[in-house]
Scaffold this active site. Structure first.
Site: not given
Length: 250
Positions: A150, A157, A227, A230
């Site tokens: 990130h 996300d 995830e 993500h």
């Protein structure tokens, strides 16, 4: 004569002072509006204001139960390339009567460090966010990174929602009240159920994850398998650089 000359000089000085103050007054709002973002970064709303933003680390509804360091406003910032690619996904979603919802975008390095310090404080499992893990194990289990993609600016996300529709889904784990489609868990559920290909979720949630995955891949994003929410732009412009400017709305 000396008096008149002195008065004239005073008037000229006052006149110059007036126009100098006027120039500053005009320039100040422009300076305040000047974009402080590093070259190559944009605010997502400037590229596509139709994408919903629900930036969790700027508020209290996240696993920290507080704001993360560096989040001064609930604003999505991305590299220009990532923002434009995400806008193309939004167009595909809009054609289906859906919308993207972003939970986190660029994340300052100071926020990543903040999360790391928080894990080292230790603690028991949290039934809402990490029901099957101790807080001190979240980095080792891959749920929280000591370094984060990130911070390079091209990771996001997100989930999908129906515009104007209040979701009846209240996930047992992860972010509550996201008003999204059913993805089996909420955002930031640190649990095996959050793995993109998890077999622990029902058919509807599996189908929704597949829809998001296909749309994001088509726009050049790759998914983090642990995830479902993500994604990182495959051809990110800063693959080896981390940034630490704050998330703000200026």
């Amino acid at each position: 004569m000396p008096g008149r000359a002195e008065g004239g000089a005073s008037r000229r000085l006052l006149s110059r002072a007036f126009f100098s103050a006027l120039a500053l007054a005009i320039a100040s709002p422009l300076s305040a509006r000047a974009d402080p973002l590093p070259a190559g970064f944009v605010r997502l709303a400037d590229i596509d204001p139709t994408i919903r933003q629900d930036i969790r680390y700027a508020g209290l509804e996240n696993f920290l139960h507080r704001k993360a360091d560096g989040y001064e406003a609930p604003v999505c910032i991305l590299t220009a390339q990532a923002a434009k690619a995400l806008s193309s996904v939004q167009k595909a979603m809009t054609a289906k009567g859906l919308t993207l919802v972003v939970f986190d975008c660029y994340r300052p390095a100071r926020a990543v460090a903040d999360m790391g310090r928080w894990t080292r404080e230790g603690g028991r499992p949290d039934p809402q966010w990490y029901p099957t893990a101790e807080r001190g194990d979240l980095i080792a289990k891959g749920y929280i990174g000591e370094f984060s993609s990130h911070s390079r600016g091209s990771t996001v996300d997100l989930a999908i929602a129906e515009p104007g529709n209040k979701s009846a889904v209240h996930p047992a784990c992860g972010a509550p009240d996201g008003d999204t489609l059913d993805f089996g868990t909420g955002f930031d559920c640190f649990d095996p159920k959050s793995e993109t290909a998890s077999a622990l979720i029902d058919a509807e949630a599996t189908a929704n994850r597949k829809t998001l995955l296909i749309a994001m891949r088509a726009a050049g994003f790759r998914n983090y398998a642990r995830e479902w929410w993500h994604f990182t732009l495959a051809k990110e412009p800063f693959p080896k650089q981390r940034f630490d400017f704050p998330v703000n709305a200026n």
